[in-house]
Structures are given as C-alpha cells and as structure tokens.
Design a protein around this motif. Structure first.
Motif, PDB file in Angstrom:
ATOM      1  N   THR A  46       7.703  27.265  65.642  1.00  0.00           N
ATOM      2  CA  THR A  46       7.774  28.656  64.985  1.00  0.00           C
ATOM      3  C   THR A  46       9.203  28.781  64.466  1.00  0.00           C
ATOM      4  OG1 THR A  46       8.882  29.203  67.218  1.00  0.00           O
ATOM      5  CG2 THR A  46       6.545  29.565  67.049  1.00  0.00           C
ATOM      6  N   GLY A  47       9.636  29.838  63.801  1.00  0.00           N
ATOM      7  CA  GLY A  47      10.654  30.083  63.081  1.00  0.00           C
ATOM      8  C   GLY A  47      10.772  29.204  61.923  1.00  0.00           C
ATOM      9  N   ALA A  48      12.126  28.581  61.577  1.00  0.00           N
ATOM     10  CA  ALA A  48      12.145  27.633  60.320  1.00  0.00           C
ATOM     11  C   ALA A  48      11.369  26.474  60.567  1.00  0.00           C
ATOM     12  CB  ALA A  48      13.492  27.364  60.453  1.00  0.00           C
ATOM     13  N   LEU A  49      11.149  26.016  61.872  1.00  0.00           N
ATOM     14  CA  LEU A  49      10.271  24.773  61.771  1.00  0.00           C
ATOM     15  C   LEU A  49       8.592  24.970  61.795  1.00  0.00           C
ATOM     16  CD1 LEU A  49      12.066  23.000  64.821  1.00  0.00           C
ATOM     17  CD2 LEU A  49      12.257  22.607  62.356  1.00  0.00           C
ATOM     18  N   ALA A  50       8.284  26.271  61.621  1.00  0.00           N
ATOM     19  CA  ALA A  50       6.924  26.354  61.519  1.00  0.00           C
ATOM     20  C   ALA A  50       6.342  25.668  60.370  1.00  0.00           C
ATOM     21  CB  ALA A  50       6.443  27.915  61.335  1.00  0.00           C
ATOM     22  N   ARG A  51       4.959  25.047  60.363  1.00  0.00           N
ATOM     23  CA  ARG A  51       4.434  24.517  59.393  1.00  0.00           C
ATOM     24  C   ARG A  51       2.979  25.071  59.011  1.00  0.00           C
ATOM     25  NH1 ARG A  51       4.292  18.677  61.611  1.00  0.00           N
ATOM     26  NH2 ARG A  51       4.246  20.288  63.593  1.00  0.00           N
ATOM     27  N   ASN A  52       2.631  24.877  57.999  1.00  0.00           N
ATOM     28  CA  ASN A  52       1.080  25.300  57.711  1.00  0.00           C
ATOM     29  C   ASN A  52       0.253  24.565  58.072  1.00  0.00           C
ATOM     30  OD1 ASN A  52       2.062  27.620  56.284  1.00  0.00           O
ATOM     31  ND2 ASN A  52       2.498  26.587  54.611  1.00  0.00           N
ATOM     32  N   ILE A  53       0.037  24.256  59.284  1.00  0.00           N
ATOM     33  CA  ILE A  53      -1.194  23.507  59.989  1.00  0.00           C
ATOM     34  C   ILE A  53      -1.758  23.997  61.217  1.00  0.00           C
ATOM     35  CG2 ILE A  53       0.359  21.289  59.673  1.00  0.00           C
ATOM     36  CD1 ILE A  53       1.005  21.378  62.676  1.00  0.00           C
ATOM     37  N   ILE A  54      -2.956  23.596  61.524  1.00  0.00           N
ATOM     38  CA  ILE A  54      -3.521  23.853  62.814  1.00  0.00           C
ATOM     39  C   ILE A  54      -3.386  22.696  63.570  1.00  0.00           C
ATOM     40  CG2 ILE A  54      -5.992  24.452  63.657  1.00  0.00           C
ATOM     41  CD1 ILE A  54      -5.186  26.221  61.254  1.00  0.00           C
ATOM     42  N   PRO A  55      -2.545  23.111  64.606  1.00  0.00           N
ATOM     43  CA  PRO A  55      -2.293  22.134  65.442  1.00  0.00           C
ATOM     44  C   PRO A  55      -3.475  21.467  66.357  1.00  0.00           C
ATOM     45  CG  PRO A  55      -0.860  24.002  65.825  1.00  0.00           C
ATOM     46  CD  PRO A  55      -1.816  24.464  64.947  1.00  0.00           C
ATOM     47  N   ASN A  56      -3.453  20.247  66.524  1.00  0.00           N
ATOM     48  CA  ASN A  56      -4.388  19.457  67.115  1.00  0.00           C
ATOM     49  C   ASN A  56      -4.497  19.587  68.849  1.00  0.00           C
ATOM     50  OD1 ASN A  56      -2.239  17.788  67.474  1.00  0.00           O
ATOM     51  ND2 ASN A  56      -3.655  15.970  67.664  1.00  0.00           N
ATOM     52  N   THR A  57      -3.533  20.205  69.088  1.00  0.00           N
ATOM     53  CA  THR A  57      -3.363  20.683  70.936  1.00  0.00           C
ATOM     54  C   THR A  57      -2.619  21.674  70.843  1.00  0.00           C
ATOM     55  OG1 THR A  57      -1.497  19.179  71.342  1.00  0.00           O
ATOM     56  CG2 THR A  57      -3.569  18.006  71.503  1.00  0.00           C
ATOM     57  N   ALA A  58      -2.914  22.363  72.153  1.00  0.00           N
ATOM     58  CA  ALA A  58      -1.975  23.664  72.739  1.00  0.00           C
ATOM     59  C   ALA A  58      -1.826  23.212  74.200  1.00  0.00           C
ATOM     60  CB  ALA A  58      -2.662  24.916  72.432  1.00  0.00           C
ATOM     61  N   VAL A  59      -0.740  23.612  74.701  1.00  0.00           N
ATOM     62  CA  VAL A  59      -0.450  23.116  75.971  1.00  0.00           C
ATOM     63  C   VAL A  59       0.483  24.387  76.921  1.00  0.00           C
ATOM     64  CG1 VAL A  59       0.889  21.614  77.623  1.00  0.00           C
ATOM     65  CG2 VAL A  59      -0.035  20.800  75.488  1.00  0.00           C
ATOM     66  N   ALA A  60      -0.350  24.778  77.961  1.00  0.00           N
ATOM     67  CA  ALA A  60       0.486  25.780  78.809  1.00  0.00           C
ATOM     68  C   ALA A  60       0.883  24.990  80.119  1.00  0.00           C
ATOM     69  CB  ALA A  60      -0.342  26.713  78.966  1.00  0.00           C
ATOM     70  N   ALA A  61       2.167  25.450  80.358  1.00  0.00           N
ATOM     71  CA  ALA A  61       2.788  25.237  81.784  1.00  0.00           C
ATOM     72  C   ALA A  61       2.558  26.273  82.567  1.00  0.00           C
ATOM     73  CB  ALA A  61       4.133  24.719  81.485  1.00  0.00           C
TER      74      ALA A  61
END
Length: 528
Positions: free
Chosen positions: A362-377
């Motif tokens: 997010t923020g300045a590091l956000a990239r135009n990609i669809i992440p291959n994983t998502a993780v919740a703790a």
C-alpha cells in the motif's frame, strides 16, 4: 474492656484490681503491635524517593523475552535483590532458555504457603517509536496525554507526587510488582515482622514469548512447590474505571494464519485484471464470512463449549462498575461488538480477531499487480471450557464450508490444478484459559485482604472483583496441571501502554501495590 458509659460500677472487681496492683502482679500491657500493612506503609512514606529510584534502576535492565543475554542479566539482578531482603533465591536454568528466578522465605510454624508468580521479561521494543529510550527510565509530572513534563528523579527526603508517571519498557508489565514486593520485605525485615505464610517466588523470564518452558521449570522444582496452597499472579492492569481489581481467571490465546492462492506469480493488473483471481478479495470474503455485522462469530459451534459462570462470578459481574460509555469516548468509538453486552461480559466469550492482513503493498509501495497470495493472521482468545485444538478444527471446517480445499503447506501444481479455491492453514496451540472459583475459601481470604488494602489506598468499597481478565497468562499450568487455585492480583494503571511504546506506571499504583502485598503476606490464617 467495656467502654460503655452506662456500665455499672462493680466494687468487688475494683477491689481485686487494687489487690493485684498492691501485690505487684498487674503488668502494664504493651501497646498493640503495628500490622504488617502499617509497617509497610510507614516504610514507604519514609523512603518514597528511594523506592522510585530503585524501581528506575530495575527498569534499566533490558529484558526482551528472546534476548537471552540481556534477560539473564536482569534475572541475576533480581535474584540478588531478593537475597538482600532475606529471601533464599537462585536461578534455575535450562540451556538456551531464560532462567527462572526462584526464591523461598520459610516462616516457622506457618500453616499456609503462598506461591507468587511474576514475569520479569518484556515485549520487544522499537526505540524509534518511543519518546525516550525504552530502557532509560524517565519520570514525568503526569501522564504525557495529560500534559506531564519530564523531571529529575527525586533525591532521598524529597516529596513524591503519586500522580507522577515513570516511563520505560515493563514499567507496568511486569516489573512493577517486583519493585513493590522488595520494599515490603525490606520493611518487614527491619521491623521484625514475619509473614503469616511461607512464600515461594516463581519469576518467569519468557512469559512474553509464551512461557514455553515454564511447565518444565515447574517439574524441576516440583518437590519445592508441592506444598503451595494457592498461587498469586502479580500481573495485569487495574480496572478501566481506575479502581483496583482482583481477577479469577484469564483468557487463553491461539494464533493461526490463513493463506489463499491465485496464480503462481504476481500478475500485471492491466494485462490480467478482471481475469486472474483477486486474492485480496477472496481473502476478504472468507474473513467476512466468519463474523456478522454485530461481531458475533459465525463459525458453527464457536460458543458451545463455554463453561458457565458460578453464582459468585455472576454476582461479581453484575456488581462491576460501568465503563463502556467512558471507554467509547476515550477511544473514539460509536459502537462496540456485541452491544448491548458490556466489555466485562464480552471478555468471558471466545474471540476471533484479525491481527493482520497482507496482500501486495500500500501507499508509496503499491504496485499495479494482482498478488498471487493473500495472508491473514487470526488472533483467537479462549475462555474456560474451550480447547485450542477444538476451536482450530471449527475454523478449518468453516473454511472448508466456504468451498476451500485446506492444506498445511504451499500447494504443488497438481493440487493447484485440481481445486479452484485453496487455503493453507497454519498455527494453533497456545495457552488454554483458566479460572478459579470465587467460592474457594482461600480465595475469600484473599478478597478480604485485598479489599482492606484497596479501601486504604483508594477509598471504601473501591475493589472490583472480575471473574476474568481479558489478557492471557499461563495460569492453566498452576490450576489445571498442578491442581491449585490461582488469583490474579493486578496493580498497574489501566492506561499504562502495556506492550506499546511509552509504557508507564503511575506512582500511586506502586504505592497501592505495596499496601496490597503487605496485606496479603500478613493475612490471618483462617481459611484452612
């Protein structure tokens, strides 16, 4: 002696008294001895500046739970301080593990033994987030939020304002009890006061890392702790109303992680957006299925194993002071989960919370990609009656019920091509919850002694009795494994920034701890 002004004059009794005087047999009775609580209070009032300075010195010892070298130095310092006030103390060691500080103060002919648990380790720190270095204790004239300003440490004989705050890591969690018990024992030693119970000190050096070796330490000291009648846990904050409290149980704790999968690599959102599965959205929908809009957990069977409260616990719950509306204003909340149930009621139910979510940046590091994983703790809090393995299984079954194939390792290509939705679930274990019945006769004695100390420090009727504490401590090792009752005896101010930057202790709470411990260590023997 009867002091009633209407008591009748008895000539025969007067003659006998006169005869005893003449015969030299009437001995003047000494003034009543000071109570242990009075001795400790007098000592504190005469040495307030020194007690604050000693507390500050204790706080200079770094105690990050996983830093063995630092935590060992802290343990050695505490061992030496216990020895200086008459406690036979030593370090019990397991290679590569934070040492246990063990101490004994045996009292001739004592009919009861108290076990005293404190942990001397602390949470990790990021100095960049602190106003002052976390292991350089800084005294403030009031809390930072109330406009307090730094001031120098008092010199011996200087007055000490009870509203001062001492800022440092572990000021509230959990070195404050050590800083309070030492002057109590020093006062007793100097004035010849003996506790009414044998005392066994069990100071844990890895509570903030899960107390993974505490059970083994208990086994190593089994012959020395077998006679303990009840354990007192010196940890935790006062009630959110600011009033002192006793609690008779703690929640358990368990962590889990859930990972969902999309493509085998991150994909350009322009080239593949609206086509490749959106892992962040998939995870969000899965998590949303676990709780409704009111905060009720929707996992089947989630509340089924909660152990009901006893009559004393229900009465205590009803008598607790209301704090929800004030807390909502303090914390900027319009609504809370489970309304109209109160915070005190909600912490007696198992909780399912999202500790963190990651999917790309997010923020300045956000990239135009669809992440291959998502993780919740996931953070799960257990209550009495829950078993960690059972709740974990319920979560897994819920995920499966949402159409996911559940794995414990990253899926291979064959698995990816076979199942449209895959979730990896890891974690589990943790602490079970524990609770001691308030109808236990010894618990009733503790309540009486604590109420007297609270009345003295905060005013009549100030002690709050809470069936459970929201946080987690390894009580189950003492209640369920060792089979002994345990009572949690918190003393820190509720706004002490526990686990967070700028942790602190209000000096008035330190004074209360001294009153409280003195009362507990000199309780009359009536429970057995």
């Amino acid at each position: 002696m009867n002091t009633n002004a209407t008591a009748r004059w008895n000539p025969g009794f007067a003659f006998r008294i006169l005869a005893l005087v003449v015969a030299g047999l009437l001995v003047t009775q000494p003034a009543a001895a000071q109570s242990g609580a009075d001795v400790a209070r007098a000592y504190r009032e005469a040495h307030e500046a020194e007690i604050v300075r000693d507390f500050a010195e204790l706080l200079t010892y770094p105690n990050r739970a996983r830093d063995l070298e630092d935590v060992t130095r802290a343990a050695e310092y505490i061992r030496d301080e216990l020895q200086a006030v008459g406690v036979t103390s030593e370090l019990i060691r397991i290679d590569g593990v934070a040492p246990l500080v063990y101490g004994e103060l045996r009292v001739p002919d004592a009919e009861r033994t108290l076990g005293i648990y404190v942990h001397y380790d602390g949470q990790p720190v990021d100095p960049l987030n602190w106003t002052h270095p976390p292991f350089e204790p800084t005294l403030y004239t009031a809390s930072m939020e109330a406009g307090g300003t730094p001031r120098s440490m008092p010199e011996p004989g200087d007055p000490v304002d009870p509203e001062w705050r001492l800022y440092a890591r572990s000021a509230g969690d959990d070195k404050a009890p050590i800083a309070a018990i030492l002057p109590v024992l020093r006062a007793f030693r100097e004035e010849g006061v003996q506790p009414t119970s044998n005392l066994v000190f069990f100071f844990d050096g890895e509570e903030e890392a899960g107390s993974r070796h505490l059970g083994r330490y208990m086994e190593m000291a089994a012959d020395r702790i077998a006679d303990i009648d009840v354990w007192l846990f010196f940890d935790g904050p006062a009630h959110q109303s600011g009033r002192p409290q006793l609690t008779f149980g703690v929640r358990g704790s368990m962590g889990m992680e859930v990972t969902v999968y999309g493509a085998t690599r991150n994909l350009h959102s322009g080239h593949y957006g609206n086509w490749t599965p959106d892992t962040g959205n998939i995870l969000a929908r899965l998590l949303a299925s676990m709780k409704d809009d009111t905060g009720r957990v929707l996992v089947d069977g989630w509340y089924d194993t909660v152990e009901p409260l006893g009559a004393e616990e229900r009465a205590a719950l009803e008598a607790m002071p209301p704090v929800d509306e004030a807390l909502k204003r303090e914390l900027g909340l319009v609504w809370t989960e489970g309304e109209p149930e109160t915070l005190s009621e909600r912490i007696l139910l198992p909780a399912l919370n999202i500790r963190g979510i990651t999917s790309g940046n997010t923020g300045a590091l956000a990239r135009n990609i669809i992440p291959n994983t998502a993780v919740a703790a996931l953070g799960i809090r257990l209550v009495k009656g829950n078993e960690a393995d059972h709740l974990r299984r319920l979560v897994v079954e819920h995920i499966e019920g949402q159409g996911f194939h559940v794995v414990s390792e990253d899926p291979d290509m064959e698995t990816r091509l076979r199942y449209p939705r895959i979730a990896k679930v890891t974690g589990g274990g943790g602490y079970p919850a524990a609770r001691t019945g308030m109808d236990n006769p010894f618990v009733q004695e503790i309540i009486g002694a604590a109420a007297a100390a609270a009345d003295r420090a905060f005013g009549p009727g100030s002690l709050v009795l809470a069936p459970g504490l929201g946080g987690t401590l390894p009580l189950y090792l003492f209640t369920d494994v060792a089979g002994k009752p345990a009572v949690n005896v918190p003393v820190a101010n509720h706004d002490n920034n526990q686990h967070a930057p700028d942790e602190n202790l209000r000096i008035a709470n330190l004074w209360y701890a001294i009153d409280l411990y003195a009362a507990l260590l000199t309780m009359p023997i009536t429970a057995f």
